[in-house]
Motif scaffolding. Structure first.
Motif, PDB file in Angstrom:
ATOM      1  N   TYR A 264      49.865  40.511  64.203  1.00 33.90           N
ATOM      2  CA  TYR A 264      50.648  40.424  65.433  1.00 33.90           C
ATOM      3  C   TYR A 264      52.102  40.787  65.177  1.00 33.90           C
ATOM      4  O   TYR A 264      52.786  41.321  66.076  1.00 33.90           O
ATOM      5  CB  TYR A 264      50.519  39.026  66.055  1.00 33.90           C
ATOM      6  N   MET A 267      52.413  44.598  65.184  1.00 33.10           N
ATOM      7  CA  MET A 267      52.378  45.083  66.564  1.00 33.10           C
ATOM      8  C   MET A 267      53.697  44.795  67.270  1.00 33.10           C
ATOM      9  O   MET A 267      54.221  45.638  68.015  1.00 33.10           O
ATOM     10  CB  MET A 267      51.223  44.415  67.313  1.00 33.10           C
ATOM     11  N   LEU A 537      47.483  37.544  68.623  1.00 36.16           N
ATOM     12  CA  LEU A 537      47.060  38.931  68.413  1.00 36.16           C
ATOM     13  C   LEU A 537      46.851  39.637  69.748  1.00 36.16           C
ATOM     14  O   LEU A 537      47.266  40.792  69.929  1.00 36.16           O
ATOM     15  CB  LEU A 537      45.769  38.951  67.588  1.00 36.16           C
ATOM     16  N   SER A 541      49.038  42.685  71.203  1.00 35.06           N
ATOM     17  CA  SER A 541      48.255  43.897  71.485  1.00 35.06           C
ATOM     18  C   SER A 541      48.644  44.461  72.844  1.00 35.06           C
ATOM     19  O   SER A 541      48.769  45.680  73.023  1.00 35.06           O
ATOM     20  CB  SER A 541      46.758  43.588  71.457  1.00 35.06           C
ATOM     21  N   MET A 583      43.575  47.057  67.792  1.00 33.88           N
ATOM     22  CA  MET A 583      43.858  46.065  68.820  1.00 33.88           C
ATOM     23  C   MET A 583      42.684  45.121  69.007  1.00 33.88           C
ATOM     24  O   MET A 583      41.532  45.468  68.744  1.00 33.88           O
ATOM     25  CB  MET A 583      44.172  46.744  70.162  1.00 33.88           C
ATOM     26  N   ASP A 584      42.996  43.934  69.497  1.00 28.88           N
ATOM     27  CA  ASP A 584      41.958  42.996  69.903  1.00 28.88           C
ATOM     28  C   ASP A 584      41.255  43.529  71.154  1.00 28.88           C
ATOM     29  O   ASP A 584      41.908  44.138  72.012  1.00 28.88           O
ATOM     30  CB  ASP A 584      42.593  41.634  70.199  1.00 28.88           C
ATOM     31  N   GLY A 587      42.867  42.494  74.658  1.00 23.38           N
ATOM     32  CA  GLY A 587      44.096  43.227  74.917  1.00 23.38           C
ATOM     33  C   GLY A 587      43.834  44.696  75.158  1.00 23.38           C
ATOM     34  O   GLY A 587      44.490  45.336  75.994  1.00 23.38           O
ATOM     35  N   ALA A 588      42.859  45.257  74.438  1.00 23.30           N
ATOM     36  CA  ALA A 588      42.529  46.674  74.601  1.00 23.30           C
ATOM     37  C   ALA A 588      41.964  46.951  75.994  1.00 23.30           C
ATOM     38  O   ALA A 588      42.273  47.984  76.596  1.00 23.30           O
ATOM     39  CB  ALA A 588      41.530  47.098  73.529  1.00 23.30           C
ATOM     40  N   TYR A 622      36.462  47.609  65.859  1.00 28.27           N
ATOM     41  CA  TYR A 622      36.748  46.405  65.085  1.00 28.27           C
ATOM     42  C   TYR A 622      35.762  46.146  63.954  1.00 28.27           C
ATOM     43  O   TYR A 622      35.721  45.072  63.371  1.00 28.27           O
ATOM     44  CB  TYR A 622      36.948  45.157  65.959  1.00 28.27           C
TER      45      TYR A 622
END
Length: 683
Positions: A264, A267, A537, A541, A583-584, A587-588, A622
């Motif tokens: 995080y 980012m 995170l 993101s 990205m998580d 969030g994506a 991921y």
């Protein structure tokens, strides 16, 4: 960290147990759960009221006698009003009243008065103390829900603050590797301090803008709350920077030391560098992170799903399920295949793949190793055990997609997602059995009967779970589906933890109540760590995605002269995979919904097709370096020692199977899902 500790009796936890923090977080999550059920409870109260007292909606225990005139001589009243008319000499349009219009008005008023008296008489008939008490409870709940619509945002901030503070205290934010010496420890804490400080500066800039905007008091209150949260994080980072644990040995920074910086933070630094230096948008970090407040219910649901996963770990259910297939003595490749198929559905019920890995990944790894699987295959299967279920009902990720994009529905996505799951899981089985060999089962005599016998231990859990779901439906009228699952599953798991705290699974001298409290608080404590790390995170993101939204990258990738859906799909596949790598997924999804989805759909990509491709690309992302979030979570579960000890002998495939197997499965799956449907509507 010893991965075998996960299968030990009593409370199971990977982290220091903060029972007080865990208890507070548990109560906070349960309160948000009950608040989420408030509308269902109010609807049920209205239904009960209507069934008990006819016309309940019209009944008022405190009703007073109407003041209107019930008896009236209409003809006399009309004549009286006509006679009372006096022309106005100053009004050119003055005319005498119409007697017929007056008569109709009086008749209408008389009918309304009769209705008011009828309602009043009905109130007198049913105005019992029981009605008064019931009405007070029902209306009190309605007023509470209306007055506290914004309360969910502050509950989310409180949940995030407590969870992320525990993650910071325990240094459990997600990074590519752990600090190995004091210099790396201080590097990690120092960078966290800087990023949290940059967030406070961004919040201060945003507050400066809001101060000049009328009607922004509520938004300012939220920003002050966020500023307090990140100020708290700065204090924690400063304290941890100065007080290095004794177990951390002395050492120097190396070329690889940057891997200890939490994801995080990376980012946040990238996003803030763009907002400050390129865009001149100092408040950007605060605004994009604050988007989480607007979607607070969704992120609270993530917290509830994490709690479900951690409670699942506190029960014997994973071991009991694996006991069902043990009599068949499955060889390692076939066992890995069965696990991939079997774990996809629990993944859907825990909301996301990472949560499932954290909950039962240790048990999966344990059983594969006992069956003779190598470390590489065991690590790959554990990392993938939760990834294939994100397209199945009732996974929260699809609910989020449907909520943000009205072109698709959850029913459509779950329907097509099931077949995507079957294809990817079958491909996994084919590759594993082909590369590993020795896949044919050799069950012992009576294996089927033994497996049936093992299912008896699961029956009480099934019955208790069904009773809880049925009770919630009867009491609240709340059916179990993808929308209610985050509210119902925590209550189901609490009941299962209480059931599991029986005599056979608790320590000597421990009562059922003590075992239940110990396991619940341990689950909440573990949940705090994961909720804090996961939400941090996700939040950053979203900030990172702000760069994509505010820059011209999307216009460059989808120029106006691009008309081919095939080229557009190729760009989409590459772009979504890259997004999924760094990205998580939650969030994506928010980022893709705001930036890529509409241009892609306008180029002729079917919305349902686009989002199924998006989910599969995220699955691949991921599981892929450089971040490979599922591999990082697997490392947390099984321990870094096990990962470092993975075999480095044999062919190239067997040396790097942990990384290559997921890519070999999800890569072809993504290409098939992306381009085969185009043959049917884009030629």
């Amino acid at each position: 960290m010893n991965w075998r500790a996960l299968t030990a009796p009593a409370a199971r936890t990977l982290y220091p147990v903060h029972r007080m923090h865990g208890a507070v977080l548990l109560l906070l999550l349960l309160f948000t759960l009950l608040l989420g059920m408030g509308n269902s409870l109010h609807s049920r109260l209205l239904w009960v009221g209507e069934q008990t007292w006819p016309n309940y909606y019209l009944l008022n225990p405190d009703a007073t006698e109407p003041s209107c005139q019930l008896e009236m001589d209409i003809d006399a009243e009309v004549a009286k009003r006509v006679a009372a008319y006096k022309p106005d000499p100053d009004d050119l349009f003055s005319s005498p009243p119409d007697p017929e219009a007056i008569r109709k008005s009086l008749q209408s008023n008389l009918e309304l008065c009769k209705q008011e008296y009828a309602i009043y008489q009905q109130n007198l008939k049913h105005a019992t103390p029981a009605l008064g008490m019931f009405k007070a409870v029902e209306q009190g709940l309605a007023e509470f829900l209306l007055d506290n619509i914004e309360l969910t945002k502050y509950l989310f901030i409180a949940m995030f603050a407590m969870a992320a503070a525990i993650a910071a205290l325990d240094t459990d934010h997600i990074a590519l590797r752990l600090p190995r010496n004091r210099a790396e420890w201080r590097l990690s804490q120092g960078v966290q301090f800087v990023v949290n400080g940059l967030m406070v500066l961004s919040l201060n800039a945003y507050l400066g803008k809001l101060a000049t905007s009328p009607g922004s008091e509520d938004t300012m209150s939220l920003q002050y709350a966020w500023a307090g949260v990140f100020g708290l994080f700065m204090v924690i980072n400063a304290a941890r920077f100065l007080n290095v644990p004794d177990r951390i040995r002395a050492g120097k920074l190396r070329a690889s030391s940057g891997l200890v910086i939490p994801l995080y933070c990376g980012m946040g630094l990238i996003a803030m560098s763009y907002f400050f230096l390129v865009d001149g948008y100092a408040s950007g970090l605060a605004i994009y992170f604050g988007m989480m407040s607007n979607l607070s219910s969704m992120f609270i649901n993530i917290g509830l799903y994490v709690l479900v996963g951690m409670m699942l770990k506190q029960t014997r259910i994973p071991e009991l399920l694996l006991n069902v297939i043990k009599p068949f003595n499955l060889p390692a490749p076939l066992l890995a295949s069965v696990i991939i198929f079997a774990t996809a559905f629990p993944t859907a019920f825990t909301g996301a793949s990472g949560i499932f890995i954290l909950a039962v990944g240790g048990v999966v790894y344990d059983e594969l190793r006992r069956a003779g699987a190598g470390r590489q295959l065991s690590l790959a299967t554990t990392a993938m055990s939760g990834s294939l279920g994100v397209v199945l009902n009732p996974c929260l990720l699809i609910v989020v997609v449907a909520a943000l994009n009205k072109e698709v529905t959850t029913t459509e996505m779950y329907s097509w997602g099931f077949w995507v799951f079957i294809m990817s899981a079958s491909l996994f089985s084919l590759i594993v059995c082909k590369t590993e060999g020795n896949w044919k089962p050799r069950p012992a005599p009576g294996a089927f009967r033994a497996a049936i016998g093992e299912t008896r231990a699961l029956l009480p859990y099934v019955v208790v779970g069904a009773i809880v779901i049925l009770a919630i439906w009867i009491i609240l009228g709340l059916q179990f589906n993808e929308y209610s699952a985050p509210l119902i599953l925590p209550l189901v798991m609490l009941a299962l933890v209480l059931l599991d705290a029986g005599r056979d699974s608790r320590e000597d001298g421990e009562t059922r109540a003590q075992a239940f409290w110990s396991r619940s608080s341990a689950a909440a404590s573990d949940s705090a760590v994961h909720i804090g790390a996961l939400l941090a995170l996700i939040g950053f993101s979203i900030c990172l995605g702000g760069i994509l939204e505010r820059s011209d990258i999307v216009h460059a990738l989808f120029p106006e002269d691009l008309t081919s859906p095939w080229i557009a799909m190729l760009v989409i596949v590459v772009m979504l995979t890259v997004i999924g790598m760094v990205m998580d997924p939650f969030g994506a999804v928010i980022l893709v919904s705001a930036t890529i989805a509409q241009p892609a759909i306008q180029l002729g990509i079917d919305p349902l097709h686009f989002w199924i491709v998006c989910l599969v690309a995220f699955e691949l992302g991921y599981l892929s370096p450089p971040v490979a979030l599922n591999h990082l979570l697997t490392r947390q579960v099984v321990g870094e020692t096990e990962v470092l000890a993975a075999e480095r002998t044999g062919s190239f495939w067997h040396r790097y199977e942990r990384l290559l197997l997921p890519l070999a499965v999800m890569g072809p799956t993504l290409l098939l899902v992306a381009f085969v449907p185009l043959l049917f509507y884009a030629l």
